[in-house]
Design a protein around this motif. Structure first.
Motif, PDB file in Angstrom:
ATOM      1  N   ALA B 169     -59.988   9.130   9.863  1.00 42.40           N
ATOM      2  CA  ALA B 169     -60.492   7.791   9.528  1.00 42.40           C
ATOM      3  C   ALA B 169     -59.524   7.112   8.563  1.00 42.40           C
ATOM      4  CB  ALA B 169     -61.880   7.891   8.916  1.00 42.40           C
ATOM      5  N   GLY B 170     -59.067   7.852   7.540  1.00 37.61           N
ATOM      6  CA  GLY B 170     -58.105   7.291   6.597  1.00 37.61           C
ATOM      7  C   GLY B 170     -56.819   6.890   7.305  1.00 37.61           C
ATOM      8  N   GLY B 171     -56.373   7.745   8.253  1.00 43.74           N
ATOM      9  CA  GLY B 171     -55.148   7.464   8.987  1.00 43.74           C
ATOM     10  C   GLY B 171     -55.256   6.206   9.824  1.00 43.74           C
ATOM     11  N   ILE B 172     -56.408   6.030  10.490  1.00 42.36           N
ATOM     12  CA  ILE B 172     -56.583   4.836  11.328  1.00 42.36           C
ATOM     13  C   ILE B 172     -56.534   3.580  10.463  1.00 42.36           C
ATOM     14  CG2 ILE B 172     -58.208   3.596  12.793  1.00 42.36           C
ATOM     15  CD1 ILE B 172     -59.145   6.282  13.881  1.00 42.36           C
ATOM     16  N   VAL B 173     -57.261   3.613   9.348  1.00 46.03           N
ATOM     17  CA  VAL B 173     -57.263   2.444   8.462  1.00 46.03           C
ATOM     18  C   VAL B 173     -55.847   2.159   7.952  1.00 46.03           C
ATOM     19  CG1 VAL B 173     -58.105   1.568   6.254  1.00 46.03           C
ATOM     20  CG2 VAL B 173     -59.666   2.734   7.782  1.00 46.03           C
ATOM     21  N   LEU B 174     -55.145   3.216   7.542  1.00 50.78           N
ATOM     22  CA  LEU B 174     -53.779   3.049   7.050  1.00 50.78           C
ATOM     23  C   LEU B 174     -52.864   2.477   8.125  1.00 50.78           C
ATOM     24  CD1 LEU B 174     -52.517   6.023   4.906  1.00 50.78           C
ATOM     25  CD2 LEU B 174     -52.768   3.642   4.290  1.00 50.78           C
ATOM     26  N   ALA B 175     -53.042   2.967   9.353  1.00 49.37           N
ATOM     27  CA  ALA B 175     -52.182   2.515  10.443  1.00 49.37           C
ATOM     28  C   ALA B 175     -52.290   1.003  10.613  1.00 49.37           C
ATOM     29  CB  ALA B 175     -52.557   3.228  11.739  1.00 49.37           C
ATOM     30  N   VAL B 176     -53.528   0.487  10.590  1.00 46.09           N
ATOM     31  CA  VAL B 176     -53.701  -0.960  10.732  1.00 46.09           C
ATOM     32  C   VAL B 176     -53.113  -1.682   9.529  1.00 46.09           C
ATOM     33  CG1 VAL B 176     -55.356  -2.810  11.098  1.00 46.09           C
ATOM     34  CG2 VAL B 176     -55.767  -0.571  12.088  1.00 46.09           C
ATOM     35  N   MET B 177     -53.240  -1.076   8.343  1.00 43.91           N
ATOM     36  CA  MET B 177     -52.747  -1.749   7.139  1.00 43.91           C
ATOM     37  C   MET B 177     -51.233  -1.860   7.106  1.00 43.91           C
ATOM     38  SD  MET B 177     -55.162  -0.370   4.132  1.00 43.91           S
ATOM     39  CE  MET B 177     -54.620  -1.598   2.983  1.00 43.91           C
ATOM     40  N   ILE B 178     -50.532  -0.819   7.567  1.00 46.01           N
ATOM     41  CA  ILE B 178     -49.073  -0.902   7.483  1.00 46.01           C
ATOM     42  C   ILE B 178     -48.467  -1.555   8.724  1.00 46.01           C
ATOM     43  CG2 ILE B 178     -48.810   1.044   5.910  1.00 46.01           C
ATOM     44  CD1 ILE B 178     -47.869   2.718   8.245  1.00 46.01           C
ATOM     45  N   ALA B 179     -49.292  -1.811   9.737  1.00 45.35           N
ATOM     46  CA  ALA B 179     -48.765  -2.383  10.981  1.00 45.35           C
ATOM     47  C   ALA B 179     -48.000  -3.695  10.774  1.00 45.35           C
ATOM     48  CB  ALA B 179     -49.887  -2.561  12.004  1.00 45.35           C
ATOM     49  N   PRO B 180     -48.583  -4.692  10.086  1.00 42.30           N
ATOM     50  CA  PRO B 180     -47.829  -5.946   9.960  1.00 42.30           C
ATOM     51  C   PRO B 180     -46.489  -5.737   9.276  1.00 42.30           C
ATOM     52  CG  PRO B 180     -49.773  -5.944   8.540  1.00 42.30           C
ATOM     53  CD  PRO B 180     -49.895  -4.768   9.441  1.00 42.30           C
ATOM     54  N   PHE B 181     -46.472  -4.814   8.337  1.00 45.88           N
ATOM     55  CA  PHE B 181     -45.253  -4.515   7.601  1.00 45.88           C
ATOM     56  C   PHE B 181     -44.192  -3.902   8.514  1.00 45.88           C
ATOM     57  CE2 PHE B 181     -42.799  -2.039   4.612  1.00 45.88           C
ATOM     58  CZ  PHE B 181     -42.559  -2.992   3.662  1.00 45.88           C
ATOM     59  N   LEU B 182     -44.609  -2.870   9.274  1.00 50.93           N
ATOM     60  CA  LEU B 182     -43.674  -2.211  10.192  1.00 50.93           C
ATOM     61  C   LEU B 182     -43.132  -3.193  11.217  1.00 50.93           C
ATOM     62  CD1 LEU B 182     -45.276   1.252  11.035  1.00 50.93           C
ATOM     63  CD2 LEU B 182     -43.195   0.769   9.779  1.00 50.93           C
ATOM     64  N   ILE B 183     -44.033  -4.000  11.790  1.00 52.99           N
ATOM     65  CA  ILE B 183     -43.601  -4.949  12.816  1.00 52.99           C
ATOM     66  C   ILE B 183     -42.592  -5.928  12.235  1.00 52.99           C
ATOM     67  CG2 ILE B 183     -44.368  -6.812  14.338  1.00 52.99           C
ATOM     68  CD1 ILE B 183     -47.032  -5.315  14.583  1.00 52.99           C
ATOM     69  N   ALA B 184     -42.902  -6.455  11.037  1.00 51.38           N
ATOM     70  CA  ALA B 184     -42.013  -7.451  10.438  1.00 51.38           C
ATOM     71  C   ALA B 184     -40.628  -6.871  10.164  1.00 51.38           C
ATOM     72  CB  ALA B 184     -42.634  -7.990   9.147  1.00 51.38           C
ATOM     73  N   VAL B 185     -40.577  -5.657   9.595  1.00 51.13           N
ATOM     74  CA  VAL B 185     -39.270  -5.080   9.272  1.00 51.13           C
ATOM     75  C   VAL B 185     -38.474  -4.793  10.544  1.00 51.13           C
ATOM     76  CG1 VAL B 185     -38.082  -3.140   8.198  1.00 51.13           C
ATOM     77  CG2 VAL B 185     -40.090  -4.092   7.117  1.00 51.13           C
ATOM     78  N   THR B 186     -39.131  -4.174  11.542  1.00 52.93           N
ATOM     79  CA  THR B 186     -38.420  -3.859  12.783  1.00 52.93           C
ATOM     80  C   THR B 186     -37.912  -5.128  13.454  1.00 52.93           C
ATOM     81  OG1 THR B 186     -40.072  -2.127  13.023  1.00 52.93           O
ATOM     82  CG2 THR B 186     -38.575  -2.443  14.849  1.00 52.93           C
ATOM     83  N   TYR B 187     -38.748  -6.158  13.450  1.00 53.14           N
ATOM     84  CA  TYR B 187     -38.350  -7.431  14.054  1.00 53.14           C
ATOM     85  C   TYR B 187     -37.120  -7.999  13.342  1.00 53.14           C
ATOM     86  CZ  TYR B 187     -38.754 -12.271  15.606  1.00 53.14           C
ATOM     87  OH  TYR B 187     -38.503 -13.503  16.122  1.00 53.14           O
ATOM     88  N   GLU B 188     -37.156  -7.980  12.019  1.00 52.69           N
ATOM     89  CA  GLU B 188     -36.008  -8.438  11.224  1.00 52.69           C
ATOM     90  C   GLU B 188     -34.736  -7.695  11.619  1.00 52.69           C
ATOM     91  OE1 GLU B 188     -35.718 -10.081   7.570  1.00 52.69           O
ATOM     92  OE2 GLU B 188     -36.737 -11.411   8.973  1.00 52.69           O
ATOM     93  N   VAL B 189     -34.873  -6.361  11.712  1.00 50.99           N
ATOM     94  CA  VAL B 189     -33.712  -5.540  12.038  1.00 50.99           C
ATOM     95  C   VAL B 189     -33.187  -5.899  13.428  1.00 50.99           C
ATOM     96  CG1 VAL B 189     -32.964  -3.195  12.545  1.00 50.99           C
ATOM     97  CG2 VAL B 189     -34.340  -3.653  10.523  1.00 50.99           C
ATOM     98  N   LEU B 190     -34.095  -6.044  14.389  1.00 46.99           N
ATOM     99  CA  LEU B 190     -33.669  -6.363  15.755  1.00 46.99           C
ATOM    100  C   LEU B 190     -33.007  -7.731  15.820  1.00 46.99           C
ATOM    101  CD1 LEU B 190     -36.674  -5.061  17.849  1.00 46.99           C
ATOM    102  CD2 LEU B 190     -34.371  -4.140  17.769  1.00 46.99           C
ATOM    103  N   MET B 191     -33.455  -8.644  14.958  1.00 52.89           N
ATOM    104  CA  MET B 191     -32.886  -9.987  14.966  1.00 52.89           C
ATOM    105  C   MET B 191     -31.435  -9.985  14.514  1.00 52.89           C
ATOM    106  SD  MET B 191     -34.651 -12.662  15.894  1.00 52.89           S
ATOM    107  CE  MET B 191     -35.136 -11.874  17.380  1.00 52.89           C
ATOM    108  N   THR B 192     -31.019  -8.936  13.773  1.00 50.06           N
ATOM    109  CA  THR B 192     -29.638  -8.905  13.310  1.00 50.06           C
ATOM    110  C   THR B 192     -28.692  -8.403  14.394  1.00 50.06           C
ATOM    111  OG1 THR B 192     -29.764  -6.647  12.483  1.00 50.06           O
ATOM    112  CG2 THR B 192     -30.381  -8.379  10.956  1.00 50.06           C
ATOM    113  N   ALA B 193     -29.241  -7.846  15.488  1.00 50.84           N
ATOM    114  CA  ALA B 193     -28.380  -7.341  16.560  1.00 50.84           C
ATOM    115  C   ALA B 193     -27.679  -8.519  17.234  1.00 50.84           C
ATOM    116  CB  ALA B 193     -29.215  -6.572  17.575  1.00 50.84           C
ATOM    117  N   PRO B 194     -26.358  -8.439  17.400  1.00 46.47           N
ATOM    118  CA  PRO B 194     -25.628  -9.548  18.003  1.00 46.47           C
ATOM    119  C   PRO B 194     -26.090  -9.813  19.438  1.00 46.47           C
ATOM    120  CG  PRO B 194     -24.121  -7.907  17.102  1.00 46.47           C
ATOM    121  CD  PRO B 194     -25.480  -7.330  17.034  1.00 46.47           C
TER     122      PRO B 194
END
Lengths: 286, 313
Positions: B169-194
């Motif tokens: 239960a703690g893991g599921i809640v945590l997963a949703v909480m860090i999701a926006p963060f993970l998505i934003a960082v990965t997206y940022e990183v992908l945007m730097t690819a030429p």
């Protein structure tokens, strides 16, 4: 030439489906969370809840409201945002103009990022021992100072983001006209980053008002509306937390209502910041 | 009008003052980090004088009244909950980020941005309420019976207690909480690819997924990993939401359906009584130090990598 299905075409389709599912999952989790909070909170929300402080026997299910927590939260987050703003505006403004991409500037950015990542419970513990050594008790002031520490890196980062996106030419043009760096920062950059300031303030405010772990030690909790900086102050997240922990269904109902109020405040702040930033941003050079 | 404008000397004086103020101010973040660490450590010190650090770290007994302070159950609890959360969050978050950067139309991006913003802005106590109302019953009444019936022979999925207040239960809640963060960082990183990488790969006849898998993913791996580590460090320190759903039993967890007691929850739950038992405050602030050290290590490493990756732009 006839098109022939190949493994890579299948995997393309499968992966695409998985991606749709993932995006759907993100939308769905927000929808489910909001639905849970609204459907539980709305029936429990009454005018009495937002207009009164807790009366005797409140935590056994008697009458009263959580005005103390609503006001306490606004004071805490408001005060903290104000203090954090005083420090972060010059820091963000001059980080780029004076320090630019120097080695020291990278150190400063790294330490801001690290500060941003320190868990709020650690800030809470730090605030607590700081207050112990100063001989202070849990109070509004202690809560405000601890929250300000928590908000500082969030604010500086948000402002720094906007400044970095500023056209380079603008700064160079001002310098070429003979202005000092101070003049560039205070006359040119400051005006350009108005929208960033608005976003940063609201972002930090939203963070501050929702944080429970740092005010748990430092601001305490009380049933009355805070009248002095040295008195304890209640806050909405803690109201939710404490009331949910009681075994009485009526009191738990109030936790749902408090959660709804907190969610609405945070949503208004979060969506309002986008709107305001767009309005203010009209006046900056793109 | 010219009489009011400052002279060059005045402007230069102003400039010098500003410069000094800036340098003092810019030292503030670094000083804060050092001060916070030092202050917490000083409070932890009395405990270290009586017990060796190693004994504290591997001790499994937590009886403050008898002077037994073993941190191992709490450290394992923290690691378990975080691991489950990150494990659940990473695949859908990476896929979402890939979708956003490679497939999505601008409209989808515009729609998804506020959703992620709101998810990131929701206070952790709200996640906690959602966890108590929705996730805990779901885990307890739906997932637990199914898993123990069909997969109960795997120790990881066996259940030893009847409620849903668990690591999962703690893991599921945590997963949703860090999701926006993970998505934003990965997206940022992908945007730097030429853009050339994409065009080159697509031009050779690769499908989009092949392009992602063989070009973008491989090239962006350091950045993505750093983002995941950063997300992990966020999850490690999350207090309220996890505290409300994880059960808070100081034991060594054996399965994801067991209750656990993470470090932040330990601090938050016991601060009230810590001044009344000898060395208890040192032990709790020691927990804060441990948490801080773990998070700092994760943070510094991933931030250094990310700063380098994002500077490619």
């Amino acid at each position: 030439m006839k098109f022939r299905w190949h493994r890579r075409h299948w995997s393309e389709i499968i992966v695409k489906l998985l991606m749709y599912c993932s995006v759907g999952l993100v939308f769905a989790s927000l929808a489910v969370i909001l639905w849970t909070i609204v459907s539980k909170g709305l029936p429990a929300l009454t005018w009495e809840m937002v207009s009164q402080t807790p009366k005797g026997g409140f935590y056994l299910g008697k009458e009263g409201g959580i005005l103390n927590a609503i006001l306490g939260s606004l004071y805490l987050a408001g005060g903290a945002t104000l203090i954090a703003f005083v420090f972060s505006l010059p820091l963000a403004l001059f980080l780029e103009t004076y320090l630019g991409q120097s080695r020291w500037a990278n150190w400063v950015r790294l330490s801001l990022d690290v500060l941003w990542g320190i868990p709020s419970i650690v800030y809470g513990a730090f605030g607590f021992i700081l207050m112990l050594s100063l001989g202070m008790r849990a109070s509004l002031l202690g809560g405000i100072l601890t929250l300000a520490l928590l908000e500082l890196p969030i604010m500086v980062r948000a402002m720094d983001e906007v400044i970095r996106r500023m056209p380079y030419d603008l700064e160079q043009a001002a310098l070429a006209l003979g202005s000092t760096k101070w003049e560039v920062a205070s006359r040119v950059v400051l005006r350009q980053m108005l929208s960033g300031i608005v976003t940063a303030i609201l972002l930090a405010f939203g963070r501050g008002i929702g944080d429970a772990a740092s005010v748990l030690f430092t601001a305490g909790y009380t049933d009355s509306i805070p009248t002095s900086l040295m008195r304890p102050a209640a806050s909405l997240p803690l109201a939710v937390f404490f009331q949910l922990g009681t075994p009485f269904p009526q009191v738990q109902q109030r936790a749902y209502a408090a959660a709804l109020i907190l969610t609405v405040i945070v949503l208004v702040v979060s969506l309002g910041s986008r709107f305001l930033a767009a309005q203010v941003g009209k006046f900056s050079v793109k | 009008m010219g009489d009011f404008s400052p002279t060059l000397t005045q402007r230069q004086a102003q400039e010098r003052t500003a410069r000094r103020v800036v340098f003092v101010l810019s030292a503030l973040p670094l000083v804060l980090i050092i001060y916070i660490t030092a202050a917490l450590f000083t409070r932890f010190w009395p405990l270290l004088e009586q017990y060796s650090l190693w004994d504290l770290l591997i001790g499994t007994q937590w009886y403050p009244m008898q002077g037994k302070f073993g941190f191992l159950p709490f450290i394992t609890g923290t690691l378990w909950v975080t691991a489950v959360g990150v494990f659940l969050a990473v695949p859908p978050c990476l896929l979402t980020a890939f979708y956003l950067s490679e497939y999505a139309r601008p409209l989808t991006r515009v729609l998804l941005k506020p959703v992620l913003d709101v998810l990131a802005a929701l206070p952790s106590v709200i996640y906690g309420v959602w966890g108590v109302l929705a996730v805990v019953p779901f885990v307890g009444n739906q997932l637990r019976p199914v898993f123990s019936q069909y997969l109960g022979w795997i120790p990881l999925f066996s259940s030893h207690q009847p409620t849903g207040y668990s690591i999962l239960a703690g893991g599921i809640v945590l997963a949703v909480m860090i999701a926006p963060f993970l998505i934003a960082v990965t997206y940022e990183v992908l945007m730097t690819a030429p853009q050339d990488w994409r065009l080159g790969s697509l031009g050779l006849g690769a499908t989009r997924w092949q392009t992602i898998r063989y070009v973008l993913f491989r090239q962006s791996l350091p950045g993505i990993l750093a983002g995941v580590v950063l997300g992990t460090s966020r999850a490690l320190g999350e207090t309220m939401a996890v505290l409300m759903v994880v059960g808070n039993v100081p034991q060594m967890p054996r399965s994801i359906f067991d209750a656990a007691y993470p470090l932040p929850a330990l601090i938050a739950n016991n601060y009230g009584e810590m001044m009344s038992v000898p060395l208890y405050d040192a032990a709790l602030l020691g927990a804060a130090v441990l948490l801080l050290v773990i998070v700092l290590a994760f943070n510094v490493a991933s931030t250094l990598v990310l700063q380098r990756v994002l500077a490619r732009r």
